[in-house]
Design an enzyme around this catalytic site. Structure first.
Site, PDB file in Angstrom:
ATOM      1  CG  MET A 123      -8.943 -36.775  -4.584  1.00 21.28           C
ATOM      2  SD  MET A 123     -10.554 -35.962  -4.557  1.00 21.28           S
ATOM      3  CE  MET A 123     -10.531 -35.252  -2.904  1.00 21.28           C
ATOM      4  CG  ASN A 124      -2.690 -36.822  -4.339  1.00 26.07           C
ATOM      5  OD1 ASN A 124      -2.895 -37.964  -4.725  1.00 26.07           O
ATOM      6  ND2 ASN A 124      -1.714 -36.086  -4.837  1.00 26.07           N
ATOM      7  CG  ASP A 125      -1.815 -32.740  -5.924  1.00 23.72           C
ATOM      8  OD1 ASP A 125      -1.859 -32.934  -4.699  1.00 23.72           O
ATOM      9  OD2 ASP A 125      -0.747 -32.619  -6.551  1.00 23.72           O
ATOM     10  CD  GLU A 147       4.607 -31.356  -4.888  1.00 28.22           C
ATOM     11  OE1 GLU A 147       5.039 -32.466  -5.238  1.00 28.22           O
ATOM     12  OE2 GLU A 147       3.769 -31.203  -3.979  1.00 28.22           O
ATOM     13  CD1 TRP A 152       1.789 -33.583   0.203  1.00 26.44           C
ATOM     14  CD2 TRP A 152       1.352 -35.770   0.372  1.00 26.44           C
ATOM     15  NE1 TRP A 152       1.306 -34.007  -1.015  1.00 26.44           N
ATOM     16  CE2 TRP A 152       1.030 -35.342  -0.936  1.00 26.44           C
ATOM     17  CE3 TRP A 152       1.156 -37.109   0.716  1.00 26.44           C
ATOM     18  CZ2 TRP A 152       0.525 -36.213  -1.901  1.00 26.44           C
ATOM     19  CZ3 TRP A 152       0.641 -37.979  -0.249  1.00 26.44           C
ATOM     20  CH2 TRP A 152       0.339 -37.522  -1.532  1.00 26.44           C
ATOM     21  CD1 TRP A 187      -0.144 -40.139  -3.866  1.00 20.78           C
ATOM     22  CD2 TRP A 187       1.353 -41.780  -4.148  1.00 20.78           C
ATOM     23  NE1 TRP A 187       0.591 -39.850  -4.996  1.00 20.78           N
ATOM     24  CE2 TRP A 187       1.519 -40.848  -5.192  1.00 20.78           C
ATOM     25  CE3 TRP A 187       2.172 -42.900  -4.125  1.00 20.78           C
ATOM     26  CZ2 TRP A 187       2.470 -40.989  -6.190  1.00 20.78           C
ATOM     27  CZ3 TRP A 187       3.127 -43.055  -5.132  1.00 20.78           C
ATOM     28  CH2 TRP A 187       3.268 -42.106  -6.147  1.00 20.78           C
ATOM     29  CG  PHE A 226       2.714 -37.511 -10.937  1.00 28.17           C
ATOM     30  CD1 PHE A 226       2.228 -38.782 -10.675  1.00 28.17           C
ATOM     31  CD2 PHE A 226       3.910 -37.137 -10.335  1.00 28.17           C
ATOM     32  CE1 PHE A 226       2.892 -39.663  -9.836  1.00 28.17           C
ATOM     33  CE2 PHE A 226       4.588 -38.008  -9.491  1.00 28.17           C
ATOM     34  CZ  PHE A 226       4.084 -39.264  -9.240  1.00 28.17           C
ATOM     35  CB  SER A 227      -0.769 -32.535 -10.559  1.00 30.58           C
ATOM     36  OG  SER A 227      -1.198 -33.163  -9.379  1.00 30.58           O
ATOM     37  NE  ARG A 248       6.148 -32.893  -8.123  1.00 27.73           N
ATOM     38  CZ  ARG A 248       7.286 -33.284  -7.577  1.00 27.73           C
ATOM     39  NH1 ARG A 248       8.168 -33.947  -8.295  1.00 27.73           N
ATOM     40  NH2 ARG A 248       7.554 -33.002  -6.314  1.00 27.73           N
TER      41      ARG A 248
END
Length: 568
Positions: free
Chosen positions: A146-148, A317, A402, A172, A204-205, A265
């Site tokens: 899991m990330n964002d 981001e 990261w 990832w 993506f996010s 993004r």
């Protein structure tokens, strides 16, 4: 955390029920094989070995490709397993077309790979925790990477959290929107995957909004998701949900926004009552671009912001934008959240913010200095819940960095979210800053007073001026917190906190300005994290820690500590 899966995923390996061996793979070359499967279980359980290069898997049903993903299939040994739902297509026969990308000179003959022997079918999958460092009261995925945090919104008494998710490994890859829900911002329940990759790209996010006034024409209360489709280029796509965020239907005309910029993004949509329109802010390279729309479908570019402001040490981001009252005044100001990687104050990723005015077309920042929302190393991709109750601005961050996120010492899962935080604005010496405080819901899980720290507790420290707090264990591992009343700074030292060999960037002393004196500190300790707050919200420091045993000793100079258990 205590999340429970509402799928049938509840008890598979290690200990496979109703398991069946597979037929032998058809080896086509030294890096290519096809595996025909007669479907007998809900899941095909895939063995993963993290040191291996990725293998690309194409799932073929009736001569059509139904899914493609990357997974580090085991060649020599198994680190953990992940499930692939092979019944979802309603077919009796499924074929996996597998291409390995590792060096055959070092991995050996493809027919001898461990994955073929240990790949099994089952009707269940075991998600019981097998990780000593998994947090107890922070959100984590049941398994996988899991990330964002993505698409967060509140509706009908429930908080919805989507997140960047890899269902096929704990590093990832395969970006997908995972989904969890909560009614109290502390206890989370895992839900089925919400948005999967498609022909346009991986997912993506992005953000979700509740269209309460039916401005989209899709129905009052429809949940609209905006996300980045990451294929050959990054483009913006749209999906809608009429069942409260459980399932989404993608817009047939995706993508809805395109650009020639390579970094384009993380769309954040929000209703702007001042102009009675929707705004959208996008991260584009090292700028934020603003758009407007009356109907959520047709977007008009308005302006950009970024040149000459803030930190530009990396790509911008995950933006967010909100209008808030300034504490103790009748003023209202706008705050733009801008996450950046790299370029954080102590290396790697971090969250910066800007305060100013926004007329729906252009954002004007009122300060030139760079301001960080959190001064730890493990606070990134911070965004807020749409439609939060009581006009609150409730934020969650990805609690990692990261620099080492793929290497932290867990395997069943990787990464957690911070505890939820209420954001606000306050003034100090003529400037306006962001306040960050633990949500009031954390008080509801505060338990009884205890005499010593544990692996899951809250520590409240009342200060008399400068102070020092040390958490330690019998292994000689420690974390120090220092408040300097003369310089108005707060610091956390994790250089001796425990395991750190996985990254040269992990050991750190992180220091935050407090913009005034501090009277009380609050520390939230979980199995692998410490979150430190000035109780008034003027400073926050979030850091991961990996002690070999819990910190069960505390020493305080210049203050008095009260320790509480946490009911989770």
């Amino acid at each position: 955390m205590k999340i429970r899966h509402i799928l049938a995923i509840a008890a598979i390996l290690l200990g496979v029920s109703q398991a069946s061996a597979q037929t032998a793979p058809k080896v086509l070359s030294d890096n290519h094989a096809m595996l025909p499967l007669k479907v007998s279980g809900q899941y095909l359980v895939l063995p993963v070995e993290e040191k291996q290069e990725i293998a690309n898997v194409r799932v073929i049903v009736n001569n059509e490709q139904k899914q493609t993903f990357n997974v580090r299939l085991a060649v020599d040994k198994v680190d953990y397993y992940v499930p692939l739902d092979i019944k979802r297509w309603g077919a009796d026969l499924v074929t996996l077309d597998v291409t390995f990308h590792g060096d055959r000179r070092t991995t050996g003959a493809i027919k001898d790979f461990t994955c073929w022997q240990l790949m099994k079918q089952s009707d269940t999958f075991d998600t019981n925790n097998r990780e000593a460092y998994r947090p107890a009261y922070h959100h984590t995925p049941l398994y996988g990477w899991m990330n964002d945090p993505n698409g967060m919104f509140y509706k009908d008494g429930t908080y919805h959290l989507y997140f960047q998710y890899n269902p096929y490994g704990s590093q990832w890859e395969n970006m997908t929107w995972g989904h969890s829900t909560s009614t109290d911002l502390v206890h989370w329940q895992a839900q089925p995957i919400a948005i999967e990759p498609d022909a346009i790209g991986t997912i993506f996010s992005g953000s979700c909004v509740v269209d309460k006034q039916n401005t989209s024409g899709l129905g009052a209360g429809t949940v609209i998701a905006y996300y980045t489709s990451a294929g050959q280029n990054q483009v913006q796509s749209m999906a809608c949900s009429t069942d409260g965020g459980k399932t989404f239907t993608k817009a047939p005309n995706n993508p809805i926004l395109t650009s020639h910029e390579p970094d384009f993004r993380d769309p954040k949509a929000f209703w702007n009552a001042d102009i009675q329109k929707w705004n959208l802010v996008l991260a584009v390279g090292q700028e934020m671009h603003f758009y407007s729309s009356p109907n959520m479908k047709d977007w008009t570019y308005e302006s950009s912001f970024g040149k000459g402001y803030g930190c530009h040490g990396g790509v911008w981001e995950c933006p967010d934008m909100m209008k808030m009252k300034v504490q103790g005044t009748d003023k209202e100001k706008w705050m733009l959240i801008c996450n950046i990687n790299p370029g954080g104050p102590f290396g790697g990723s971090a969250t910066q913010y800007f305060v100013g005015e926004f007329d729906g077309h252009r954002f004007t920042c009122e300060h030139q200095d760079t301001r960080w929302m959190d001064y730890g190393k493990d606070h990134y991709a911070t965004v807020t819940f749409d439609n939060a109750p009581e006009g609150r601005h409730i934020a969650l961050a990805w609690m990692s960095n990261w620099q080492y996120a793929n290497q932290v010492p867990t395997m069943q899962y990787r990464s957690a979210n911070s505890i939820a935080r209420d954001l606000g604005l306050y003034e100090y010496n003529g400037n306006t800053y962001c306040s960050v405080t633990p949500v009031k819901e954390m008080l509801k899980v505060r338990g009884k007073k205890i005499s010593k720290p544990t692996s899951t507790c809250e520590i409240v420290v009342d200060l008399k001026g400068s102070a020092e707090l040390t958490l330690s264990n019998a292994a000689g591992e420690e974390v120090k917190v220092k408040y300097d009343a003369k310089t108005n700074t707060l610091a956390m030292d994790r250089t001796k906190s425990g395991k750190s060999e996985f990254s040269n960037d992990f050991k750190a002393v992180t220091t935050a300005p407090t913009y005034g004196s501090v009277q009380q500190l609050r520390l939230f300790i979980d199995n692998s994290s410490i979150e430190l707050f000035d109780a008034d919200g003027h400073a926050a420091i979030t850091n991961l820690v990996f002690p070999t045993q819990p910190y069960n000793n505390i020493k305080v100079k210049g203050g008095k500590a009260t320790i509480y258990s946490i009911n989770y």
